[in-house]
Design an enzyme around this catalytic site. Structure first.
Site, PDB file in Angstrom:
ATOM      1  N   CYS A 109     -43.513 -80.231   9.067  1.00 48.14           N
ATOM      2  CA  CYS A 109     -44.147 -80.564   7.793  1.00 48.14           C
ATOM      3  C   CYS A 109     -45.619 -80.231   7.825  1.00 48.14           C
ATOM      4  CB  CYS A 109     -43.968 -82.037   7.461  1.00 48.14           C
ATOM      5  SG  CYS A 109     -45.077 -83.144   8.341  1.00 48.14           S
ATOM      6  N   CYS A 110     -46.241 -80.231   6.671  1.00 45.34           N
ATOM      7  CA  CYS A 110     -47.689 -80.124   6.533  1.00 45.34           C
ATOM      8  C   CYS A 110     -48.242 -78.823   7.104  1.00 45.34           C
ATOM      9  CB  CYS A 110     -48.409 -81.290   7.215  1.00 45.34           C
ATOM     10  SG  CYS A 110     -47.720 -82.867   6.766  1.00 45.34           S
ATOM     11  N   GLY A 111     -47.394 -77.862   7.397  1.00 41.81           N
ATOM     12  CA  GLY A 111     -47.869 -76.585   7.903  1.00 41.81           C
ATOM     13  C   GLY A 111     -48.532 -76.663   9.258  1.00 41.81           C
TER      14      GLY A 111
END
Lengths: 268, 268
Positions: free
Chosen positions: B112-114
């Site tokens: 997630c969230c790069g």
């Protein structure tokens, strides 16, 4: 048979801010690890378990035993893990995907034990649970000693405050010990180890740090363990099930006292 | 809209045997109730939740919101309960059985969230969770006062030792309080109540009795609550998620101290 099951450190040190008496200071704290692990059986996704990342093979095997999916060690062909992604792959010969998939986590509505009182809630529980009729007896001193022994062994809890612990004990001492962020996982880890190493459980005792919910009670019954000692409180549903299924439940175990909730005949 | 949602007594008195200093005596103990409740959406079995049998409508609604199945109050057409069997029936207009059924409790593997660090584990989490960027600030005194307030309100815990509790608080006081045998259910009960009564949560604080696991953290994010105060320990995965998703996590709150694990900028 086992491949790539990596062990993780139980905790990591993190920088934190600590407020003490109104002053904010820089500090460090040991924080317990947690990981989501998804179990695949014969390439099908079965369930995701959030857990402490150690003894993962035991946990996966214990979970599959507890759900009635794995019954016979001969049928277990392979277990491997993708540690980075948290995926455990289990191959079970003759696993009937359709039947198990239909029953797994499906609600069971009928009353159990023919008394119409306590109810199983999952079909897999109703299929697996048998009445525990072991004629074990243990002394009050043993109860208190085993609870103390569990506390002494709980070093990850002492470091981090973030886990529950459970022990499988003879009348003398704790033989298998497990810690996990998930209460249920502690018992699955014990179940898996006993299954893999052919350790009998019918003549053993479970010592447990957490509350005795119905789910914990049902796992105890599946292990065929006749006595469950907890340092904490039981629930009413757990006690109804324990009464019907033949388990002695002891709670609030302290240095010099404890409560016997069901089947007190095993405590002398 | 609501039908037949019965409230149960929180605890029952059971006869027990008590061991004190080596003597076995007859006694009584208050034991907390527990019930398995199965949620049906538009006649399909969705999930079984083991819980404390009160505020069950709130819990069911909160669970459905938390899983992304219920998003709009207008779509909620009916909720009713078969109390004896523990079945809750919810009718949701336009509920897409296939899509939700496929994603519900399905593992989500991508980071997630790069940042490739913390990972969601369920697809429904990845779809729902947004970064919490509320610029709330609260004082250290408020943290300690709210934790004390939670403890004072926990009367079922004081009676039975068998439940966790949670509160939704303003900077001043706890506005909504819930207790349940299941840690997650306490937050679902709050979520359901806020959803049904249109109570905003973005400017509120969660105060919680239990450990902060990743699941608890994700429920806090879904509620869009920027500050989570616990009396207990967090896990590493919960803190990674909190760091990435913008939640201030406070743990080990005592009478004169607490630890700030993430986003300390909100505490002044």
């Amino acid at each position: 048979m086992q491949e790539n099951i990596k062990q993780h450190a139980p905790s990591v040190v993190r920088p934190i801010k600590k407020m003490i008496d109104g002053n904010l200071v820089d500090a460090e704290d040991k924080v317990v690890q947690e990981k989501a692990v998804t179990i695949y059986v014969n390439s099908s996704e079965l369930s995701t378990i959030v857990c402490s990342p150690w003894d993962l093979e035991d946990m996966a095997i214990g979970f599959l035993c507890s759900e009635g999916i794995l019954k016979d060690k001969e049928k277990l062909k392979k277990i491997s893990m993708d540690d980075e992604k948290g995926l455990i792959y289990v191959e079970i010969e003759g696993y009937e995907q359709d039947l198990s998939g239909k029953l797994f986590l499906k609600r069971y509505i009928n009353p159990c034990c023919g008394r119409g009182r306590a109810s199983f809630y999952y079909s897999s529980d109703a299929m697996i649970c048998k009445i525990v009729d072991e004629e074990m007896q243990i002394s009050g001193e043993t109860v208190i000693r085993l609870a103390k022994d569990l506390e002494n062994k709980a070093y990850i809890f002492k470091e981090t405050g973030g886990v529950h612990c459970a022990g499988l004990a003879s009348g003398e001492e704790i033989l298998i010990f497990s810690e996990d962020v998930g209460r249920h996982n502690t018992l699955d880890k014990i179940y898996g180890k006993c299954f893999m190493e052919d350790i009998p459980t019918e003549d053993k005792i479970i010592v447990f740090s957490g509350r005795v919910s119905s789910e914990i009670l049902l796992k105890t019954v599946k292990l065929k363990v006749p006595v469950l000692i907890s340092r904490s409180a039981p629930t009413e549903l757990a006690l109804d099930l324990a009464e019907d299924l033949g388990v002695t439940v002891i709670g609030f175990t302290r240095d010099n006292s404890f409560n016997i909730y069901t089947h007190a005949e095993r405590i002398i």
